[in-house]
Enzyme design. Sequence first.
Site, short mmCIF file in Angstrom:
data_model
loop_
_atom_site.label_atom_id
_atom_site.label_comp_id
_atom_site.label_asym_id
_atom_site.label_seq_id
_atom_site.Cartn_x
_atom_site.Cartn_y
_atom_site.Cartn_z
N LYS A 1 34.03 68.97 16.12
CA LYS A 1 34.13 69.42 14.74
C LYS A 1 34.45 68.19 13.90
O LYS A 1 35.51 67.57 14.05
CB LYS A 1 35.24 70.46 14.56
CG LYS A 1 35.39 70.91 13.11
CD LYS A 1 36.65 71.68 12.85
CE LYS A 1 36.77 71.99 11.35
NZ LYS A 1 38.08 72.56 10.98
N GLY B 1 32.57 70.39 9.47
CA GLY B 1 33.90 70.93 9.24
C GLY B 1 34.14 71.44 7.84
O GLY B 1 35.29 71.67 7.46
N SER C 1 43.45 73.88 10.88
CA SER C 1 44.42 73.50 9.86
C SER C 1 44.75 74.66 8.93
O SER C 1 45.91 74.83 8.52
CB SER C 1 43.86 72.33 9.03
OG SER C 1 43.57 71.23 9.87
N ASN C 2 43.76 75.49 8.60
CA ASN C 2 43.99 76.61 7.69
C ASN C 2 44.79 77.74 8.30
O ASN C 2 45.23 78.64 7.60
CB ASN C 2 42.65 77.14 7.17
CG ASN C 2 41.93 76.11 6.31
OD1 ASN C 2 42.32 75.85 5.19
ND2 ASN C 2 40.90 75.50 6.86
N SER D 1 35.19 66.81 10.31
CA SER D 1 35.61 67.25 8.98
C SER D 1 35.70 66.11 7.97
O SER D 1 36.12 66.32 6.83
CB SER D 1 36.97 67.95 9.07
OG SER D 1 36.88 69.14 9.82
#
Length: 325
Positions: free
Chosen positions: A194, A220, A75-76, A196
Amino acid sequence: MASTLLSLARRSPFSLVRSLQRAGMATAPKLDLSGIYPPIVTPFNDDESIAWDKLRSNISKWNQHPLAGFLVHGSNGEFCYLNTQERVEVIKAVKESAGPGKLVLAGSGCESTMETISMTQAMADAGADVAVVITPCYFKGKMTGPVLEAHYTAVADASPIPVVLYSVPANTTIDLPVESVVRLSKHPNIIGMKESGGDITKIGSMVYQTKGENFQLIAGSASFLLPSLAVGAVGGICALANVLPGPVCQLQQLWTENRWEEAKELQHRLIAPNGAVTKQFGVPGLKESMGWFGYYGGPTRRPLVPLAEGESKALENCFTSTGFK
């Protein structure tokens, strides 16, 4: 046959393994996902084109830390703002720059199963070691457990590299059910997840219910890294590791050495800056903070915009008040 296998081995060891598996000549190895991975930002120039030189510079600096590898297009990484060619080219660039032994995890998830399979193949061809596949979410009302299981099974069946499930309810509103994860963990090409969401009881439950499978849980976020390790996670994909790779890696090392008081103290200090670069200020905050520690964050792609002055000061305070800046 020999020339084909040689070609596969040069491209990816897991492509070779999958070919041998189909021929009944090998069993799947366990790829160790232990350690810390920054979900790296995609650096842009002022005109929003990819800043390739800055990407390579960041990787070079991150290589100096004991990171296990890199997640590209989490996402980043603003992957939702990149086109297909850009996503594949970034994988190539990171693979070329990553230090010896560092894994390249590729966020290959798309909304359709067909496109996810295609993207995963392209990223494997570009050098990715693992595919990290986010839950499709546009038609969220139809993304039931059985539907997601069918999606991931089809992707894993077709993928030449191992697959890691990726659940990030804050962005997708889809929380991959524990029972679906348990069933998917039995797939020979699905090796982990993962998580999150931050629900430690869920992480612990998944670790317990997937014992005996070739399946590893990865936290995450740095905000709940230590408790995740305590219930059986093997590492973390942490946004804060873009900015503070040393301290985030140190937290896992302290846990490994059973230095609990030091680990607890460091975990407490990491919560505020991690929250600032994720939930509070997001990718613009993450990118701005990178500049304070010698990395290039640069601008985001629109519609994301830079922080306002007051936000920047609040962000900085999260680092200064905890002793990191």
